[in-house]
Design a protein around this motif. Structure first.
Motif, mmCIF file in Angstrom:
data_model
loop_
_atom_site.group_PDB
_atom_site.id
_atom_site.type_symbol
_atom_site.label_atom_id
_atom_site.label_comp_id
_atom_site.label_asym_id
_atom_site.label_seq_id
_atom_site.Cartn_x
_atom_site.Cartn_y
_atom_site.Cartn_z
ATOM 1 N N ASN A 276 27.651 63.882 29.627
ATOM 2 C CA ASN A 276 29.213 63.753 29.691
ATOM 3 C C ASN A 276 29.533 63.111 31.019
ATOM 4 O O ASN A 276 29.153 63.520 32.137
ATOM 5 N N TRP A 311 23.748 52.928 26.848
ATOM 6 C CA TRP A 311 24.715 53.908 26.433
ATOM 7 C C TRP A 311 25.670 53.184 25.699
ATOM 8 O O TRP A 311 25.836 53.276 24.467
ATOM 9 N N THR A 312 26.824 52.546 26.254
ATOM 10 C CA THR A 312 27.607 51.662 25.700
ATOM 11 C C THR A 312 28.420 50.525 26.443
ATOM 12 O O THR A 312 27.863 50.363 27.489
ATOM 13 N N LEU A 324 33.288 59.694 28.228
ATOM 14 C CA LEU A 324 32.148 59.509 27.374
ATOM 15 C C LEU A 324 31.074 60.402 27.049
ATOM 16 O O LEU A 324 30.950 61.394 27.971
ATOM 17 N N SER A 325 30.405 60.469 26.146
ATOM 18 C CA SER A 325 29.466 61.481 25.790
ATOM 19 C C SER A 325 28.206 60.855 25.089
ATOM 20 O O SER A 325 28.456 60.125 24.358
ATOM 21 N N LYS A 326 26.885 61.167 25.561
ATOM 22 C CA LYS A 326 25.782 60.893 24.845
ATOM 23 C C LYS A 326 24.762 62.073 24.699
ATOM 24 O O LYS A 326 24.644 62.761 25.720
ATOM 25 N N ARG A 327 24.349 62.011 23.256
ATOM 26 C CA ARG A 327 23.405 63.000 23.219
ATOM 27 C C ARG A 327 22.010 62.398 23.078
ATOM 28 O O ARG A 327 21.762 61.128 22.548
ATOM 29 N N ARG A 328 20.997 63.020 23.650
ATOM 30 C CA ARG A 328 19.408 62.302 23.668
ATOM 31 C C ARG A 328 18.621 63.468 23.282
ATOM 32 O O ARG A 328 18.707 64.720 24.140
#
Length: 363
Positions: A276, A311-312, A324-328
């Protein structure tokens, strides 16, 4: 964890090839080939299994290499088509036993590469018979079949994964780029993706040359911009200003990181971590930003090695605050083994690390 790729090269592959070669050559000893080949696969890695099968095919076909290649082409052209793992040894037969017959072998690749890419097989020909091989690859760029058109780009990649190194392709990339010029507008996305991967290889040794090349392409309205973006991916991850600028990204981000955390702080294999971030623009104009993250993986020695992940990309207006949020998923892969320990995670914007956090893996 998925089965190792080598496990797919098994007795069934040997049996299928035995049947197919017997169909095109009545002298082929099916029982002898299968009996001598299948029991020896155990204990071998993937490419060693492929090479073993190729060598035993040649032994079963005799010592006339041109006749061996002719039978191999016949199998490649037969219907229904040989596919998957059973097709790979066909290309390896040419790679191992066709080098003394370049004209015959290069002609054979037109048919074999439709079943299994001859990108590995063509490498020793580029090393030992560059001129005649290059001329054939030039001709292949005009072929009606996309698999054949892909071979000139993929086969001449300077850093082809698993492929024999051909130093000339690393030191003198102009010949490869000339082939890419012919293929950059190819109707096949598969071919254009190969063009991008080839350029990405060149960029690792000749970054200025690649950026200058694609900058010219981007001036053409029909250029596939996603192909160019893929070609510059390594340079973008490095924060190369020229590459970022060529793609229209901000090269010097004006941002403040209000928050960056990775949760949960401790994970087990098969679980997710969530990244996050909250960032604020301090610029007076809109910024087009590449946002990546870097995981420092623990290796066998206990040291760590970084790997940049996309990511983006975002457009950040003046004064805007963006979350921003990213799951891995944390799981083993064919190219990476996770180990217990602390893994630092860095937030990277426009190629520059701007914040860091971490998580621990417990096995």
């Amino acid at each position: 964890m998925p089965n190792p790729l080598k496990d797919y090269v098994d007795r069934e592959v040997v049996d299928e090839l035995a049947r197919r070669f017997a169909d095109v050559d009545e002298r082929f000893d099916v029982d002898g080939f299968t009996a001598s080949t299948a029991p020896r696969l155990d204990g071998l890695e993937l490419k060693a299994r492929i090479e073993l099968i190729a060598r035993h095919l040649r032994a079963a076909l005799g010592d006339d290499d041109e006749a061996v290649i002719a039978s191999t082409v016949a199998v490649a052209r037969a219907e229904p088509p040989v596919e998957g793992w059973a097709a790979w040894p066909l290309a390896t037969v040419i790679e191992l036993f066709g080098l003394d017959h370049p004209d015959v072998s290069l002609a054979a690749m037109e048919h074999v590469t439709k079943r299994m890419s001859c990108e590995f097989a063509v490498r020793p020909f580029l090393r030992d018979h560059f001129d005649v091989t290059y001329a054939q690859l030039e001709a292949f760029t005009e072929h009606e079949d996309e698999s054949v058109r892909r071979l000139p780009s993929e086969g001449t990649r300077p850093r082809l994964p698993w492929g024999m190194k051909v130093q000339r392709l690393v030191d003198e990339p102009a010949s490869g780029l000339a082939l890419l010029q012919r293929l950059r507008h190819d109707p096949s996305e598969t071919v254009r993706r190969s063009v991008a991967n080839h350029l990405n290889d060149v960029a690792k040794d000749h970054p200025v040359l690649v950026v200058d090349t694609v900058a010219g392409w981007l001036d053409e309205p029909d250029t596939d911009r996603s192909m160019v973006s893929h070609a510059l991916r390594t340079l973008v991850k490095r924060g190369d200003p020229a590459a970022l600028s060529a793609l229209g990204f901000t090269t010097d981000a004006s941002v403040v990181v209000d928050e960056f955390e990775v949760t949960p702080p401790v994970v087990a294999m098969g679980e997710h971590v969530v990244l996050n971030a909250v960032i604020s623009s301090t610029a007076e104009t809109t910024q087009r930003l590449v946002v990546d993250f870097v995981i420092h993986h623990v290796n066998a020695s206990g040291e760590t090695s970084p790997k940049v992940f996309k990511w983006t990309t975002i457009e950040l207006e003046p004064g805007e605050v963006r979350s921003l949020s990213k799951r891995r998923l944390i799981q083993h892969a064919s190219t990476r083994t996770y180990r217990a320990g602390t893994h630092t995670v860095e937030l990277q914007i426009a190629g520059r690390v701007v914040a860091a956090s971490s998580f621990d893996i417990q096995l």
